[in-house]
Design an enzyme around this catalytic site. Structure first.
Site, mmCIF file in Angstrom:
data_model
loop_
_atom_site.group_PDB
_atom_site.id
_atom_site.type_symbol
_atom_site.label_atom_id
_atom_site.label_comp_id
_atom_site.label_asym_id
_atom_site.label_seq_id
_atom_site.Cartn_x
_atom_site.Cartn_y
_atom_site.Cartn_z
ATOM 1 C CB CYS A 118 -33.651 19.839 7.371
ATOM 2 S SG CYS A 118 -34.431 18.093 6.635
ATOM 3 C CE1 TYR A 132 -43.211 19.418 5.020
ATOM 4 C CE2 TYR A 132 -44.217 18.539 3.266
ATOM 5 C CZ TYR A 132 -44.174 18.660 4.503
ATOM 6 O OH TYR A 132 -44.892 17.653 5.636
ATOM 7 C CB ILE A 133 -39.079 22.534 -1.899
ATOM 8 C CG1 ILE A 133 -38.632 21.161 -0.981
ATOM 9 C CG2 ILE A 133 -37.747 23.189 -2.462
ATOM 10 C CD1 ILE A 133 -37.871 20.315 -1.754
ATOM 11 C CB CYS A 172 -31.499 16.094 6.146
ATOM 12 S SG CYS A 172 -31.584 16.572 7.866
ATOM 13 C CE LYS A 213 -36.249 24.086 5.981
ATOM 14 N NZ LYS A 213 -36.924 23.145 5.539
ATOM 15 C CG ASP A 265 -36.477 11.076 1.480
ATOM 16 O OD1 ASP A 265 -37.200 10.852 2.467
ATOM 17 O OD2 ASP A 265 -35.982 12.289 1.305
ATOM 18 C CG HIS A 322 -51.351 34.654 30.013
ATOM 19 N ND1 HIS A 322 -52.416 34.671 28.928
ATOM 20 C CD2 HIS A 322 -51.708 35.853 30.486
ATOM 21 C CE1 HIS A 322 -52.821 36.010 28.851
ATOM 22 N NE2 HIS A 322 -52.278 36.658 29.700
ATOM 23 C CD GLU A 330 -52.466 32.216 26.824
ATOM 24 O OE1 GLU A 330 -53.146 31.892 27.957
ATOM 25 O OE2 GLU A 330 -52.171 33.203 26.449
ATOM 26 C CD GLU A 334 -39.746 24.328 3.919
ATOM 27 O OE1 GLU A 334 -40.211 23.794 5.028
ATOM 28 O OE2 GLU A 334 -38.692 23.932 3.671
HETATM 29 P P1 NDP Z 1 -43.864 18.187 -3.146
HETATM 30 O O1 NDP Z 1 -44.344 17.060 -3.481
HETATM 31 O O2 NDP Z 1 -44.274 18.759 -1.702
HETATM 32 O O3 NDP Z 1 -44.613 19.266 -3.845
HETATM 33 C C1 NDP Z 1 -44.347 19.182 -5.478
HETATM 34 C C2 NDP Z 1 -45.130 20.671 -5.855
HETATM 35 O O4 NDP Z 1 -44.910 20.475 -7.366
HETATM 36 C C3 NDP Z 1 -46.759 20.330 -5.794
HETATM 37 O O5 NDP Z 1 -47.322 21.648 -5.611
HETATM 38 C C4 NDP Z 1 -46.961 19.763 -7.459
HETATM 39 O O6 NDP Z 1 -48.350 20.334 -7.832
HETATM 40 C C5 NDP Z 1 -46.070 20.616 -8.163
HETATM 41 N N1 NDP Z 1 -45.661 19.833 -9.415
HETATM 42 C C6 NDP Z 1 -45.431 18.410 -9.572
HETATM 43 N N2 NDP Z 1 -45.039 18.284 -10.637
HETATM 44 C C7 NDP Z 1 -45.432 19.574 -11.455
HETATM 45 C C8 NDP Z 1 -45.284 19.925 -13.090
HETATM 46 N N3 NDP Z 1 -44.991 18.898 -13.859
HETATM 47 N N4 NDP Z 1 -45.411 21.172 -13.155
HETATM 48 C C9 NDP Z 1 -45.865 21.998 -12.209
HETATM 49 N N5 NDP Z 1 -45.900 21.873 -10.735
HETATM 50 C C10 NDP Z 1 -45.536 20.529 -10.598
HETATM 51 O O7 NDP Z 1 -42.344 18.190 -3.385
HETATM 52 P P2 NDP Z 1 -41.258 19.371 -2.775
HETATM 53 O O8 NDP Z 1 -40.440 19.107 -3.865
HETATM 54 O O9 NDP Z 1 -41.838 20.477 -2.388
HETATM 55 O O10 NDP Z 1 -40.591 18.361 -1.532
HETATM 56 C C11 NDP Z 1 -40.412 17.057 -1.557
HETATM 57 C C12 NDP Z 1 -40.557 16.187 -0.175
HETATM 58 O O11 NDP Z 1 -39.586 16.761 0.701
HETATM 59 C C13 NDP Z 1 -41.826 16.877 0.641
HETATM 60 O O12 NDP Z 1 -42.986 16.400 0.124
HETATM 61 C C14 NDP Z 1 -41.655 16.594 1.815
HETATM 62 O O13 NDP Z 1 -41.715 15.299 2.402
HETATM 63 C C15 NDP Z 1 -39.990 16.846 1.912
HETATM 64 N N6 NDP Z 1 -39.598 18.217 2.488
HETATM 65 C C16 NDP Z 1 -39.891 18.234 3.924
HETATM 66 C C17 NDP Z 1 -39.648 19.459 4.531
HETATM 67 C C18 NDP Z 1 -39.893 19.750 5.970
HETATM 68 O O14 NDP Z 1 -40.004 18.624 6.654
HETATM 69 N N7 NDP Z 1 -39.996 21.150 6.226
HETATM 70 C C19 NDP Z 1 -38.932 20.640 3.712
HETATM 71 C C20 NDP Z 1 -38.606 20.285 2.137
HETATM 72 C C21 NDP Z 1 -39.033 19.178 1.681
HETATM 73 P P3 NDP Z 1 -49.771 19.486 -7.274
HETATM 74 O O15 NDP Z 1 -49.826 20.099 -5.634
HETATM 75 O O16 NDP Z 1 -50.790 19.975 -8.356
HETATM 76 O O17 NDP Z 1 -49.389 18.087 -7.293
#
Ligand code: NDP
Length: 452
Positions: A47, A176-177, A42, A50, A304, A437, A442, A180
């Site tokens: 976080c 998410y990542i 984080c 980012k 995690d 407002h 709202e 973002e």
């Molecule tokens: P996520 O699990 O959110 O997303 C992973 C993405 O990668 C999905 O879209 C998935 O596709 C895709 N994917 C997975 N494997 C492959 C592959 N082999 N080839 C192509 N695409 C693939 O992971 P992130 O890395 O974005 O984030 C990890 C975690 O970190 C999040 O789940 C969240 O909990 C946390 N986080 C929170 C944030 C916040 O609170 N703002 C900010 C950043 C991270 P598909 O959808 O098809 O499975």
């Protein structure tokens, strides 16, 4: 048996720092072992940095939005090393604060790689320490799929330290990542290609809300490559730093940086000596009960490295719950209901409670209230961005089950609504609440007619 410590924590991230400080505050003798950086993902590669990058990326939009208000600003240049290095200095300041917090709480910080080597025993720097309880809070690590050329790509740790700013970044993932960083790099002026294998961003969120978010996010000049699966990466001859991402379909996309944001794997393996691994799920998370106990006696885990939501505030709350359970005699388990979350995409998506689909799956009969509009600021700015809000309401009890939003400041707005959901607010309570407002928020208290 006399132990060296009451509690040894491996991993000084969000969960580990909070648990060790709070346990020490209860008079326990505590050590925390950390091999990399205080504050974990984080603070160092998640976080906090980012969000700093998100702020930087918003200036371009502000310059564009200013014109309709008669404010003529010029964006002259963007200097990546300034942003990167100022961010790193701020993170180093936070690392120092974490060190002081731990020291002032009486927690012993041990630098090195900690490993459980026997019951109640940890090895670090070739030394052994014993503890009545061991807490594993080693978090996760970005995972790049095993394809040829993966070493040419970067992950979401490396992206914070890039030597040079990319001209064209290819981002793989739809979570998410990925979204973002797509917003960050687009706002900072790079060309962005976003590769999403399913074609649908932000799995897990309310379907209607995520579809709306996708439509809005892609308004930021992002080249969206849907339904393609990465197969290989290779360097191209001739152009310095130019890379090609090839797909299983035979198509490809070229860029000078390829970021994989394809999920994170729990950091379990290194935390245990051979043959000692406690029970895990299919994805390699440590399985725990509602007291955070793993299958190995005296060994606990949270954050995690365990299944469930990977969010800093969840890890912090788990740590508080663990300390209450272990040292304050309060047995209440962690409450995982109504956890709010925000994706700091542009615009933001924020959500608390049940999605429409989850509510129906749980057997609720639901009324859905939605609102979709152009925010007041965008009337003069000419910005094409639109806002979406949604309430999922239980028809039988009138309780609001879910609140979802896509739009500017969605994260800030939903935090307050999370309190309302925790308190069990009904739609009637929302309706009797006076709006602020003029604001976007709202709208949540003025949705009179159900959409369906
Ligand atoms: P996520 O699990 O959110 O997303 C992973 C993405 O990668 C999905 O879209 C998935 O596709 C895709 N994917 C997975 N494997 C492959 C592959 N082999 N080839 C192509 N695409 C693939 O992971 P992130 O890395 O974005 O984030 C990890 C975690 O970190 C999040 O789940 C969240 O909990 C946390 N986080 C929170 C944030 C916040 O609170 N703002 C900010 C950043 C991270 P598909 O959808 O098809 O499975």
């Amino acid at each position: 048996m006399a132990f060296d410590f009451d509690l040894i924590v491996i991993g000084a991230g969000s969960a580990g720092v909070r648990a060790s400080r709070m346990a020490a505050a209860q008079g326990k003798k505590v050590a925390v072992i950390e091999e990399r950086y205080l504050g974990g993902t984080c603070v160092n590669v998640g976080c906090v940095p980012k969000k700093l990058f998100v702020y930087a990326s918003e200036f371009r939009h502000q310059v564009e939005d200013g014109r309709g208000f008669g404010v003529d600003m010029q964006l002259n240049s963007f200097d990546w090393p300034t942003l990167r290095d100022n961010k790193t200095k701020e993170i180093q300041r936070l690392n120092g604060i974490y060190a002081n917090l731990l020291k002032n709480s009486g927690v012993q910080i041990i630098e090195g790689h900690g490993r459980v080597v026997a019951a109640n025993t940890i090895e670090v720097n070739q030394q052994h320490f014993t503890a009545r309880q061991i807490l594993i809070a080693t978090g996760g690590w970005p995972d790049i799929p095993d394809i040829p050329g993966r070493e040419l790509c970067i992950d979401s740790n490396q992206v914070f330290f890039l030597e040079r700013f990319p001209r064209h970044i290819v981002i793989v993932g739809g979570g998410y990542i990925a979204v973002e960083f797509a917003g960050i790099f687009a706002g900072l002026g790079a060309k962005v290609s976003l590769v999403c294998r399913s074609g649908k961003l932000l799995k897990g969120f309310d379907e209607e809300t995520r579809a709306y978010a996708q439509q809005e996010i892609l308004k930021n000049s992002i080249d969206f490559i849907a339904s393609e699966q990465p197969a290989a990466v290779r360097g191209l001859n001739g152009a310095e730093g130019e890379l090609r991402l090839e797909f299983t379909s035979g198509a490809h996309v070229d860029g000078d940086c390829i970021l994989f944001a394809t999920g994170r794997k729990p950091n379990v393996q290194g935390a245990f000596a051979d043959g000692l691994l406690p029970a895990m799920d299919n994805e390699g998370h440590l399985l725990v009960n509602d007291r955070f106990e793993t299958s190995m006696p005296g060994v606990f885990a949270m954050g995690d490295i365990t299944p469930g939501l990977k969010l800093t505030p969840v890890a912090l709350a788990e740590a508080m719950c663990f300390v209450r359970q272990q040292y304050q005699g309060v047995d209440t388990p962690m409450d995982y209901a109504n956890i709010p979350t925000a994706v700091f995409s542009q615009p933001e998506l924020a959500s608390v409670g049940l999605s429409e689909e989850a509510a129906r799956d749980e057997g609720f009969q639901v009324s859905i209230f939605t609102s979709e509009f152009r925010a007041l600021k965008n009337t003069l700015s000419g910005n094409a961005g639109r806002t979406f809000m949604k309430l999922v309401v239980d028809k039988n009890t009138d309780r609001v089950l879910g609140v979802h939003m896509v739009g500017e400041h969605a994260g800030e707005i939903l935090q307050g609504f999370a309190v309302a959901l925790k308190a069990g607010a009904t739609k009637a309570v929302f309706d009797s609440t006076i709006g602020i407002h003029p604001s976007a928020a709202e709208e949540f208290v003025t949705m009179r007619t159900a959409t369906r």
